[in-house]
Design a protein around this motif. Structure first.
Motif, PDB file in Angstrom:
ATOM      1  N   ARG A 177      55.803  -5.448  90.214  1.00  0.00           N
ATOM      2  CA  ARG A 177      54.670  -6.384  90.249  1.00  0.00           C
ATOM      3  C   ARG A 177      55.157  -7.808  90.543  1.00  0.00           C
ATOM      4  NH1 ARG A 177      50.776  -9.649  87.866  1.00  0.00           N
ATOM      5  NH2 ARG A 177      48.657  -8.800  87.907  1.00  0.00           N
ATOM      6  N   LYS A 233      50.907 -18.347  99.492  1.00  0.00           N
ATOM      7  CA  LYS A 233      50.247 -19.537  98.933  1.00  0.00           C
ATOM      8  C   LYS A 233      50.952 -20.821  99.404  1.00  0.00           C
ATOM      9  CE  LYS A 233      48.102 -17.721  94.767  1.00  0.00           C
ATOM     10  NZ  LYS A 233      48.320 -17.487  93.346  1.00  0.00           N
ATOM     11  N   ILE A 246      48.383 -22.227  92.702  1.00  0.00           N
ATOM     12  CA  ILE A 246      48.911 -21.001  92.085  1.00  0.00           C
ATOM     13  C   ILE A 246      47.812 -20.277  91.312  1.00  0.00           C
ATOM     14  CG2 ILE A 246      50.442 -20.145  90.255  1.00  0.00           C
ATOM     15  CD1 ILE A 246      52.522 -22.162  91.178  1.00  0.00           C
ATOM     16  N   ASP A 301      44.346 -18.813  90.213  1.00  0.00           N
ATOM     17  CA  ASP A 301      43.119 -18.383  90.880  1.00  0.00           C
ATOM     18  C   ASP A 301      42.279 -17.612  89.858  1.00  0.00           C
ATOM     19  OD1 ASP A 301      41.139 -17.097  92.295  1.00  0.00           O
ATOM     20  OD2 ASP A 301      42.441 -16.611  94.019  1.00  0.00           O
ATOM     21  N   ARG A 350      40.262 -14.473  90.965  1.00  0.00           N
ATOM     22  CA  ARG A 350      41.131 -13.291  91.121  1.00  0.00           C
ATOM     23  C   ARG A 350      41.469 -12.716  89.737  1.00  0.00           C
ATOM     24  NH1 ARG A 350      42.970  -8.617  92.893  1.00  0.00           N
ATOM     25  NH2 ARG A 350      45.175  -8.339  92.392  1.00  0.00           N
ATOM     26  N   GLU A 351      41.758 -13.592  88.781  1.00  0.00           N
ATOM     27  CA  GLU A 351      42.119 -13.114  87.445  1.00  0.00           C
ATOM     28  C   GLU A 351      40.960 -12.349  86.815  1.00  0.00           C
ATOM     29  OE1 GLU A 351      44.237 -15.736  84.838  1.00  0.00           O
ATOM     30  OE2 GLU A 351      45.659 -16.348  86.408  1.00  0.00           O
ATOM     31  N   MET A 380      49.578 -12.024  83.567  1.00  0.00           N
ATOM     32  CA  MET A 380      49.201 -12.995  84.605  1.00  0.00           C
ATOM     33  C   MET A 380      49.649 -14.411  84.227  1.00  0.00           C
ATOM     34  SD  MET A 380      45.576 -11.548  86.106  1.00  0.00           S
ATOM     35  CE  MET A 380      44.616 -11.732  84.627  1.00  0.00           C
ATOM     36  N   SER A 382      53.071 -14.502  85.171  1.00  0.00           N
ATOM     37  CA  SER A 382      53.216 -14.461  86.620  1.00  0.00           C
ATOM     38  C   SER A 382      53.016 -15.862  87.218  1.00  0.00           C
ATOM     39  CB  SER A 382      52.251 -13.417  87.195  1.00  0.00           C
ATOM     40  OG  SER A 382      51.529 -13.901  88.283  1.00  0.00           O
ATOM     41  N   GLN A 388      55.765 -18.123  89.191  1.00  0.00           N
ATOM     42  CA  GLN A 388      55.515 -18.750  90.499  1.00  0.00           C
ATOM     43  C   GLN A 388      55.855 -20.237  90.470  1.00  0.00           C
ATOM     44  OE1 GLN A 388      51.764 -17.532  92.537  1.00  0.00           O
ATOM     45  NE2 GLN A 388      51.520 -16.186  90.748  1.00  0.00           N
TER      46      GLN A 388
HETATM   47  C1  LIG Z   1      49.591 -13.526  91.741  1.00  0.00           C
HETATM   48  C2  LIG Z   1      48.584 -14.419  91.859  1.00  0.00           C
HETATM   49  O1  LIG Z   1      48.596 -15.604  91.177  1.00  0.00           O
HETATM   50  C3  LIG Z   1      48.064 -15.764  89.870  1.00  0.00           C
HETATM   51  C4  LIG Z   1      48.459 -14.613  89.106  1.00  0.00           C
HETATM   52  C5  LIG Z   1      47.700 -13.467  89.117  1.00  0.00           C
HETATM   53  C6  LIG Z   1      48.310 -12.145  88.757  1.00  0.00           C
HETATM   54  O2  LIG Z   1      49.438 -12.106  88.253  1.00  0.00           O
HETATM   55  O3  LIG Z   1      47.657 -11.092  88.955  1.00  0.00           O
HETATM   56  C7  LIG Z   1      46.367 -13.521  89.529  1.00  0.00           C
HETATM   57  C8  LIG Z   1      45.791 -14.716  89.925  1.00  0.00           C
HETATM   58  C9  LIG Z   1      46.527 -15.971  89.959  1.00  0.00           C
HETATM   59  O4  LIG Z   1      46.099 -16.786  88.880  1.00  0.00           O
HETATM   60  C10 LIG Z   1      47.410 -14.147  92.739  1.00  0.00           C
HETATM   61  O5  LIG Z   1      46.736 -15.101  93.095  1.00  0.00           O
HETATM   62  O6  LIG Z   1      47.211 -12.975  93.120  1.00  0.00           O
END
Ligand SMILES: C=C(O[C@@H]1C=C(C(=O)O)C=C[C@H]1O)C(=O)O
Length: 475
Positions: free
Chosen positions: A412, A423, A430, A432, A435-436, A464, A467, A471
């Motif tokens: 992942r 991005k 970073i 979003d 998406r979350e 997340m 993650s 990033q």
């Molecule tokens: C990986 C991302 O960046 C961030 C991390 C996410 C994740 O780990 O699933 C989802 C949304 C973003 O806040 C993405 O935008 O997909």
């Protein structure tokens, strides 16, 4: 292991060694006994049926006593009645009393079973391998007794000594058990609550129904084979030696199977795969025996059939049943063995009818029995959750799952790395939140056990969060 538990186990296993003697002691001494009773061999062999009657009559009662009044009470009933049977039979000269004593031996057998299988499951948190080991002790007893009988007759010694050997062992065993404090049933029920398997109701019904059927088929499949193999082999043209040899190979296979199964179950958590594989093997072996006209192939198949069908499958099935309903182990054991007794009663009748029909292959019917057993094994495969029989076992499972999770998390993070690159080129933030939210909705949808949704969402949210931090750490 505390010494009292070792002492208790010694008592239980010795009981089954004696029971191995008991299973064949009347048949082994039948000629002598018939003289003693002043009866024909036919009448004498009728006495044998008393054991079956005693078992059938007593199983439910003994199961009830075992659950209500404790395993030790039931053990004492079984051991005392066995002792009476063993001591009185060689001195008795009345056929009527002999029949009553045979019934008593059946009662003794059912009492021992109703107490021992539940007790082993309770001492060892569903320790299947110990139950399978009981079978090894029965076989050992069945192996030793004929040698004792032969020794006595060759040396012109009293045949009754063959009864006195197990009687003495039983008396010593009783003395060993009496002072032991076997846990009272109430305590057992409280702990049992914790041990019960967590499976859905329909699965419980399917599995327990299947296992009762298995109580019948597992016994029937062996009786069918042992009763007919010699006659069948001669009929298809094998020599008399080969025909008898097939049965010996079956016994040898059985002992090898029991030892293998005990070792496998002791070392690894392999109950389900062992059960399914052995059932498949037994189906394959009995099919081979039915169709083969090659003596070598049949010999291998007879060994494999003993190894699988008589390698402790019945004990594995019973132990699984006890783990589904831990509160009623005594009654369940009794009921399970009633199905087995019905098999010993009905298979000779069924096969007796079949053999009268022209052009029937008597062994083919046993394929059907083995096939039904295999179907039950498949039901077990899909309904029974992976079982952890100890804290250490459960943690082993968790370790395995964690390794997979870690590998998946690394994958992942690699994908997150790719997202980050896109991005950067597109100059996108970073974080979003849309998406979350999608990701969390997906978690809710994918989680089958809805009680777990908030926990799974919290975990993925933490992933997340990390993650995003990862990033941010990248250039
Ligand atoms: C990986 C991302 O960046 C961030 C991390 C996410 C994740 O780990 O699933 C989802 C949304 C973003 O806040 C993405 O935008 O997909």
């Amino acid at each position: 292991m505390p010494s009292s538990s070792l002492r208790l186990k010694t008592t239980l296993f010795t009981n089954y060694l004696i029971h191995g003697f008991g299973m064949i002691i009347l048949t082994q001494n039948l000629v002598k006994l018939s003289h003693h009773w002043n009866s024909s061999l036919t009448v004498a062999s009728f006495v044998l049926s008393g054991i079956g009657i005693g078992r059938l009559v007593a199983y439910l009662l003994m199961g009830f006593i075992s659950d209500q009044f404790g395993r030790k009470t039931t053990l004492l009933i079984g051991m005392t009645t066995y002792l009476i049977f063993l001591v009185a039979t060689p001195f008795n000269s009345s056929v009527a009393l002999a029949y009553a004593l045979a019934i008593l031996a059946g009662v003794a057998n059912s009492a021992l079973d109703s107490a021992t299988y539940p007790l082993l499951a309770e001492i060892n948190k569903n320790g299947t391998s110990n139950s399978v080991l009981l079978k090894a002790f029965i076989s050992l007893g069945e192996f030793i007794l004929p040698m004792i009988v032969l020794f006595l007759s060759q040396n012109n010694l009293w045949f009754g000594l063959s009864f006195m050997v197990p009687a003495t062992l039983m008396a010593l065993n009783l003395a060993n058990l009496l002072p032991l404090n076997v846990r009272q049933s109430q305590q057992v029920i409280e702990e049992a609550d914790l041990q019960g398997l967590v499976i859905s109701r329909p699965k419980k019904v399917a599995l327990s129904g299947g296992l009762f059927v298995y109580g019948y088929t597992s016994m029937a499949v062996m009786i069918w084979f042992t009763q007919w193999i010699t006659i069948f082999a001669k009929k298809i043209g094998f020599s008399t030696t080969v025909a008898h040899f097939l049965l010996s190979l079956y016994s040898l296979g059985s002992i090898t199977g029991v030892i293998t199964v005990v070792v496998l179950l002791n070392r690894f958590n392999l109950k389900k795969p062992v059960f399914v594989t052995l059932n498949a093997l037994s189906l394959l072996a009995i099919t081979t025996i039915t169709l083969s006209t090659n003596a070598d192939l049949s010999a291998v198949a007879a060994f494999v059939f003993g190894f699988s069908a008589a390698g402790g499958l019945m004990q594995i099935a019973l132990n699984t049943l006890l783990s589904i309903f831990p509160r009623h182990k005594g009654m369940l054991t009794g009921t399970f063995f009633i199905f087995g007794s019905l098999a010993s009663f009905s298979v000779p009748i069924i096969t007796g009818l079949l053999v009268k029909m022209p052009h029937t292959n008597i062994m083919a019917g046993d394929i059907i029995v083995a096939f039904v057993g295999f179907l039950v094994a498949l039901i077990m495969l899909v309904t029974l959750p992976p079982e952890n029989s100890s804290l250490a076992d459960a943690r082993k499972s968790i370790n395995k799952i964690d390794s997979k999770l870690i590998a998946l998390l690394e994958e992942r993070f690699a994908a997150v790395n790719d997202v980050h690159k896109f991005k950067q080129t597109g100059q996108i933030a970073i974080k979003d939140l849309n998406r979350e939210r999608q990701v969390l909705d997906n978690v809710a949808k994918k989680t089958k056990n809805k009680d777990l949704v908030p926990y799974n969402q919290a975990i993925v949210q933490t992933i997340m969060d990390n993650s995003r931090q990862y990033q941010a750490s990248l250039k």
